[in-house]
Structure formats: C-alpha cells, structure tokens
Design a protein around this motif. Structure first.
Motif, short mmCIF file in Angstrom:
data_model
loop_
_atom_site.label_atom_id
_atom_site.label_comp_id
_atom_site.label_asym_id
_atom_site.label_seq_id
_atom_site.Cartn_x
_atom_site.Cartn_y
_atom_site.Cartn_z
N MET A 1 0.86 -1.17 0.00
CA MET A 1 0.00 0.00 0.00
C MET A 1 0.91 1.24 0.00
O MET A 1 1.84 1.32 0.77
N THR A 2 0.58 2.15 -0.88
CA THR A 2 1.37 3.36 -0.97
C THR A 2 0.52 4.57 -0.60
O THR A 2 -0.72 4.48 -0.55
N LEU A 3 1.19 5.66 -0.39
CA LEU A 3 0.48 6.91 -0.12
C LEU A 3 -0.43 7.25 -1.30
O LEU A 3 -1.56 7.72 -1.12
N ARG A 4 0.02 6.97 -2.49
CA ARG A 4 -0.77 7.25 -3.69
C ARG A 4 -2.07 6.44 -3.69
O ARG A 4 -3.13 6.96 -4.04
N HIS A 5 -2.00 5.17 -3.26
CA HIS A 5 -3.21 4.36 -3.16
C HIS A 5 -4.22 5.02 -2.22
O HIS A 5 -5.42 5.07 -2.50
N LEU A 6 -3.72 5.53 -1.09
CA LEU A 6 -4.60 6.15 -0.11
C LEU A 6 -5.19 7.45 -0.65
O LEU A 6 -6.37 7.75 -0.43
N GLU A 7 -4.37 8.24 -1.34
CA GLU A 7 -4.87 9.48 -1.94
C GLU A 7 -5.95 9.18 -2.99
O GLU A 7 -6.95 9.88 -3.05
N ILE A 8 -5.73 8.16 -3.79
CA ILE A 8 -6.71 7.79 -4.81
C ILE A 8 -8.00 7.32 -4.15
O ILE A 8 -9.09 7.75 -4.53
N PHE A 9 -7.89 6.47 -3.15
CA PHE A 9 -9.08 5.99 -2.44
C PHE A 9 -9.87 7.17 -1.86
O PHE A 9 -11.08 7.27 -2.03
N SER A 10 -9.17 8.08 -1.20
CA SER A 10 -9.82 9.23 -0.60
C SER A 10 -10.50 10.11 -1.64
O SER A 10 -11.63 10.58 -1.44
N THR A 11 -9.85 10.32 -2.76
CA THR A 11 -10.41 11.16 -3.82
C THR A 11 -11.63 10.51 -4.46
O THR A 11 -12.63 11.19 -4.73
N VAL A 12 -11.57 9.20 -4.69
CA VAL A 12 -12.74 8.50 -5.24
C VAL A 12 -13.92 8.66 -4.28
O VAL A 12 -15.04 8.94 -4.70
N CYS A 13 -13.66 8.49 -2.99
CA CYS A 13 -14.73 8.65 -2.00
C CYS A 13 -15.30 10.07 -2.03
O CYS A 13 -16.52 10.25 -2.02
N ALA A 14 -14.43 11.06 -2.08
CA ALA A 14 -14.88 12.45 -2.06
C ALA A 14 -15.64 12.82 -3.33
O ALA A 14 -16.63 13.55 -3.27
N GLN A 15 -15.20 12.29 -4.47
CA GLN A 15 -15.83 12.62 -5.74
C GLN A 15 -17.05 11.77 -6.03
O GLN A 15 -17.90 12.15 -6.83
N GLY A 16 -17.10 10.58 -5.43
CA GLY A 16 -18.23 9.68 -5.66
C GLY A 16 -18.25 9.07 -7.04
O GLY A 16 -19.27 8.55 -7.48
N SER A 17 -17.11 9.15 -7.72
CA SER A 17 -17.03 8.67 -9.09
C SER A 17 -15.59 8.41 -9.47
O SER A 17 -14.71 9.23 -9.17
N PHE A 18 -15.36 7.29 -10.14
CA PHE A 18 -14.02 7.00 -10.64
C PHE A 18 -13.63 8.01 -11.72
O PHE A 18 -12.49 8.47 -11.77
N THR A 19 -14.59 8.37 -12.56
CA THR A 19 -14.31 9.30 -13.65
C THR A 19 -13.91 10.67 -13.12
O THR A 19 -12.89 11.23 -13.53
N ARG A 20 -14.69 11.22 -12.20
CA ARG A 20 -14.38 12.54 -11.64
C ARG A 20 -13.09 12.51 -10.84
O ARG A 20 -12.31 13.46 -10.88
N ALA A 21 -12.85 11.41 -10.12
CA ALA A 21 -11.61 11.30 -9.36
C ALA A 21 -10.40 11.25 -10.29
O ALA A 21 -9.38 11.89 -10.03
N ALA A 22 -10.51 10.52 -11.39
CA ALA A 22 -9.42 10.44 -12.36
C ALA A 22 -9.13 11.82 -12.95
O ALA A 22 -7.97 12.21 -13.09
N GLU A 23 -10.18 12.56 -13.26
CA GLU A 23 -10.01 13.92 -13.79
C GLU A 23 -9.33 14.81 -12.77
O GLU A 23 -8.42 15.57 -13.11
#
Length: 93
Positions: A1-23
């Motif tokens: 597990m990396t810090l990047r994994h945690l940042e991505i998880f957090s952003t997906v949760c906050a955005q509610g969407s994989f697409t918006r989180a990726a953007e």
C-alpha cells in the motif's frame, strides 16, 4: 500500500465517481481503477460496490475511510509544520 493508493481511495470517495476522481488527479480512469484494485487485493476486501458508473462504499470501505482521512490529514499537518520550521517568515499566525 502506498500513499498514492490512499490518496486515490480518498479522492474517489470524495468525488463519488471513478471518472471525476481520475479527472481531479490527472490520471487515466484505467490507472485509477488499477490502483484501487491493487489496494483491494492487498487489503483482501472490496472497498466499493460498482454498478455501471455508480459506486458505493462497502462496509469495509466505510470502516477504512476515516483512518485514511486521518492519516492523510496528519501527513498534511506534518508537511505544513516542517515548512513553517524551515521558513519561519512564511508560517501561519
């Protein structure tokens, strides 16, 4: 597990969407999905229920999210403290 994994998880949760989180993170959706899959594989749990374009946190994701948020906030605080220490003229009052 990396810090990047945690940042991505957090952003997906906050955005509610994989697409918006990726953007928001300026990564491809496939890269983001792959990172979430790596995190889920490492934790040996599903963090999201995926139904088409909709996602929802599983009970495991709901349990994990506060710890991820706390860890990321603590790191941000540590970085800010370090920056204040390095350059006391630009610190906060």
């Amino acid at each position: 597990m990396t810090l990047r994994h945690l940042e991505i998880f957090s952003t997906v949760c906050a955005q509610g969407s994989f697409t918006r989180a990726a953007e928001k993170l300026y990564v491809s959706q496939s890269n983001l999905s792959h990172s979430i899959q790596e995190l889920e594989d490492e934790l040996n749990v599903e963090l999201f229920v995926r139904k088409g374009r909709n996602i929802k946190l599983t009970k495991y994701g709901e349990l994990f999210l506060p710890y991820v948020s706390q860890a990321l906030n603590l790191l941000d605080t540590g970085v800010a403290r370090l920056q204040d220490y390095i350059n006391p003229n630009s610190g906060t009052v």
